[in-house]
Design an enzyme around this catalytic site. Structure first.
Site, mmCIF file in Angstrom:
data_model
loop_
_atom_site.group_PDB
_atom_site.id
_atom_site.type_symbol
_atom_site.label_atom_id
_atom_site.label_comp_id
_atom_site.label_asym_id
_atom_site.label_seq_id
_atom_site.Cartn_x
_atom_site.Cartn_y
_atom_site.Cartn_z
ATOM 1 N N CYS A 109 0.836 -1.207 0.000
ATOM 2 C CA CYS A 109 0.000 0.000 0.000
ATOM 3 C C CYS A 109 0.870 1.257 0.000
ATOM 4 C CB CYS A 109 -0.924 -0.001 1.217
ATOM 5 S SG CYS A 109 -2.115 -1.355 1.184
HETATM 6 N N1 NAD Z 1 -3.567 -5.907 2.808
HETATM 7 C C1 NAD Z 1 -3.880 -4.674 3.192
HETATM 8 O O1 NAD Z 1 -3.487 -4.210 4.259
HETATM 9 C C2 NAD Z 1 -4.764 -3.820 2.348
HETATM 10 C C3 NAD Z 1 -5.497 -2.791 2.965
HETATM 11 C C4 NAD Z 1 -6.311 -2.009 2.189
HETATM 12 C C5 NAD Z 1 -6.381 -2.224 0.819
HETATM 13 N N2 NAD Z 1 -5.637 -3.210 0.239
HETATM 14 C C6 NAD Z 1 -5.777 -3.408 -1.195
HETATM 15 O O2 NAD Z 1 -6.645 -4.518 -1.402
HETATM 16 C C7 NAD Z 1 -6.242 -5.232 -2.574
HETATM 17 C C8 NAD Z 1 -5.981 -6.684 -2.227
HETATM 18 O O3 NAD Z 1 -4.906 -6.732 -1.316
HETATM 19 P P1 NAD Z 1 -4.587 -8.012 -0.443
HETATM 20 O O4 NAD Z 1 -3.588 -7.592 0.546
HETATM 21 O O5 NAD Z 1 -5.855 -8.643 0.012
HETATM 22 O O6 NAD Z 1 -3.905 -8.946 -1.529
HETATM 23 P P2 NAD Z 1 -3.644 -10.515 -1.388
HETATM 24 O O7 NAD Z 1 -2.542 -10.823 -2.324
HETATM 25 O O8 NAD Z 1 -3.526 -10.893 0.049
HETATM 26 O O9 NAD Z 1 -4.972 -11.184 -1.926
HETATM 27 C C9 NAD Z 1 -5.390 -11.074 -3.236
HETATM 28 C C10 NAD Z 1 -5.930 -12.401 -3.677
HETATM 29 O O10 NAD Z 1 -6.461 -12.258 -4.994
HETATM 30 C C11 NAD Z 1 -6.219 -13.458 -5.694
HETATM 31 N N3 NAD Z 1 -6.368 -13.181 -7.118
HETATM 32 C C12 NAD Z 1 -5.525 -12.550 -7.957
HETATM 33 N N4 NAD Z 1 -6.079 -12.437 -9.179
HETATM 34 C C13 NAD Z 1 -7.304 -13.002 -9.104
HETATM 35 C C14 NAD Z 1 -8.354 -13.195 -10.019
HETATM 36 N N5 NAD Z 1 -8.265 -12.757 -11.270
HETATM 37 N N6 NAD Z 1 -9.447 -13.856 -9.608
HETATM 38 C C15 NAD Z 1 -9.547 -14.310 -8.335
HETATM 39 N N7 NAD Z 1 -8.590 -14.136 -7.408
HETATM 40 C C16 NAD Z 1 -7.483 -13.500 -7.796
HETATM 41 C C17 NAD Z 1 -4.840 -13.885 -5.236
HETATM 42 O O11 NAD Z 1 -4.642 -15.258 -5.459
HETATM 43 C C18 NAD Z 1 -4.893 -13.516 -3.767
HETATM 44 O O12 NAD Z 1 -5.320 -14.595 -2.965
HETATM 45 C C19 NAD Z 1 -5.034 -4.490 -3.128
HETATM 46 O O13 NAD Z 1 -5.486 -3.546 -4.058
HETATM 47 C C20 NAD Z 1 -4.485 -3.766 -1.914
HETATM 48 O O14 NAD Z 1 -3.763 -2.613 -2.256
HETATM 49 C C21 NAD Z 1 -4.854 -4.024 0.990
#
Ligand code: NAD
Length: 446
Positions: A272
């Site tokens: 992030c």
């Molecule tokens: N982790 C945090 O603290 C946080 C906080 C706020 C926002 N975000 C945002 O949220 C979003 C997700 O982050 P995250 O940390 O959960 O990521 P993550 O990598 O933990 O999870 C994402 C998941 O999406 C899956 N994925 C990828 N492409 C896919 C598709 N086409 N179809 C289905 N599944 C698919 C991956 O296998 C993975 O399990 C990002 O944009 C991030 O910037 C994250």
């Protein structure tokens, strides 16, 4: 019809991307009575969910197990079951590429899959952090290719996620009381998205468009990036001036208004804070606008791992040792304390620079079992770094021990007692009142 289903809890919630953001949302809705259909491309994650296991520290296995046992949470790698979902949250990664331009591959592929099952009365809510315009310019055109009309046949909104992995509940905030911002493509889209999100948390802030909601998330994260850069710069200056930046922050913090403490460190990590400002800078360039302030902050923060390695080199030099062949023990490789996520962690770059200088590097991290660096412009080959237990013998064997991430379950007293030199980049030893001649702090007075 959808409104009624949301209110009587018969609406089925779909979640695409079951990671740090998606899984808590899925389980959060499951726990208040909704049925969930999860979808992820990772076979490992799907397997774990099918047997009722959690792989995210903030989500309990007991909660998942209960939902799976009662058939209220199914998960698969297949998109087709999502046809049954009334509301689909998208929480897939939004990284940047090697040149730090937005990489929307995951968002595009998730939306293309959803387009194959899109039907009237479905509501799609994008949660992935991204630049303003993504929902309208990237997501909508893909969904509109189905011939369905937004605001009439289906609904589309953006609502950013604010989860703080590893810290959930620690400041009194969790998924059920953290305010949510939401902006839909049409007023009806906003209304429907706000109604379902209000089942999770009563604190809903509606905005006039998805772009406003997208930009609000970038403002939140850029605010952090800029303020962290400010104290990082101050830390470097304080070292030169022989002043202790940590003591200065403690003093400034006593002002009860108009000041918020941020802390220096060996760099910013995760997906992030180091990523999101670049999403904004990239989009700004389309408008002939250069986000100077944001880029300077990103530059200052990305210099910190180099500064840390320079400091290690200086410390060793004072001991009459070259960095080459010295044993450096890194404590904490996760991108922040008390989590198992090591993506873009400051430790990554610090270790790459150390290995490149031919230092012998080991690490200790109770959360991150294996750690690999390299295969990039910094280190051609991949290097597996050994995770060693914190025995007295191992601590004593290091020429310099460097705390990069201050996990709370590490015995800092033992480290302080037995390290030849302990470089603390996050001031965790100060918090524990561990003092010693052998402890040096980043931004400290010596
Ligand atoms: N982790 C945090 O603290 C946080 C906080 C706020 C926002 N975000 C945002 O949220 C979003 C997700 O982050 P995250 O940390 O959960 O990521 P993550 O990598 O933990 O999870 C994402 C998941 O999406 C899956 N994925 C990828 N492409 C896919 C598709 N086409 N179809 C289905 N599944 C698919 C991956 O296998 C993975 O399990 C990002 O944009 C991030 O910037 C994250």
């Amino acid at each position: 019809m959808l409104l009624k289903k949301i209110n009587d809890q018969s609406a089925i919630i779909g979640v695409v991307g079951l990671g740090y953001v998606g899984l808590p949302i899925a389980v959060g809705f499951g726990k208040i009575g909704y049925s969930i259909i999860g979808m992820d491309l990772s076979s490992e994650k799907i397997e774990q969910l099918r047997v009722g296991h959690s792989y995210i520290p903030d989500v309990s296995t007991a909660d998942i197990n209960k939902l799976v046992q009662t058939n209220r949470f199914t998960a698969s790698m297949d998109t087709k079951p999502l046809a049954e979902a009334d509301i689909i949250f998208i929480s897939v990664p939004t990284p940047f590429d090697a040149q730090k331009s937005p990489d929307l591959t995951f968002v595009r592929s998730a939306v293309e899959n959803i387009a194959t099952i899109l039907r009237p009365r479905q509501l799609i809510i994008l949660q992935s952090t991204t630049y303003p315009g993504t929902t309208k310019e990237v997501v909508l055109p893909i969904l509109a290719q189905t011939g369905l009309t937004v605001g009439e046949d289906f609904h589309l909104a953006f609502s950013p996620e604010r989860i703080d992995p590893g810290q959930v509940g620690s400041a009194g905030f969790d998924i059920y009381n953290t305010p949510k911002v939401v902006g839909g493509m049409t007023p009806k889209c906003t209304e429907l998205a706000a109604t379902i999100l209000a089942k999770l948390t009563p604190l809903i802030h509606k905005v006039s468009s998805p772009a406003i909601a997208e930009m609000s998330k970038l403002l939140e994260n850029t605010f952090r990036s800029v303020n962290i850069a400010l104290v990082n710069e101050l830390a470097v200056l304080c070292e030169r001036m022989g002043l202790d930046v940590w003591e200065i922050i403690e003093a400034a913090k006593t002002k009860p208004y108009g000041y918020m403490p941020f802390y220096p460190g060996p760099g910013v990590g995760g997906h992030c804070i180091p990523v999101d400002p670049y999403y904004l800078s990239w989009k700004a360039r389309e408008y002939d606008f250069h986000t100077k302030f944001i880029e300077i902050a990103a530059e200052v923060n990305s210099e910190m791992p180099y500064f840390t390695v320079e400091k290690i080199t200086k410390i060793l030099n004072e001991q009459g040792k070259p960095l080459r062949k010295s044993h450096i023990l890194i404590i904490g490789v996760a991108f922040k304390r008390d989590i198992d996520d090591a993506r873009n962690s400051p430790a990554q770059r610090v270790i790459e620079l150390l290995v490149k200088a031919q230092a012998f590097v080991t690490y200790h991290d109770p959360y991150v079992k294996t750690f690999q660096v390299g295969h990039n412009v910094f280190l051609e080959k991949k290097h597996m770094i050994e995770n060693i237990p914190l025995t007295v013998e191992n601590i004593k064997s290091a020429d310099c021990t460097v705390i990069i991430t201050g996990h709370s379950n590490i015995n800092y007293q033992r480290l302080a007692n037995h390290s030849l030199i302990l470089l603390d980049t996050v001031n965790v030893t100060k918090k524990l009142y561990v003092e010693g001649e052998n402890i040096i702090r980043l931004g400290g007075s010596h």
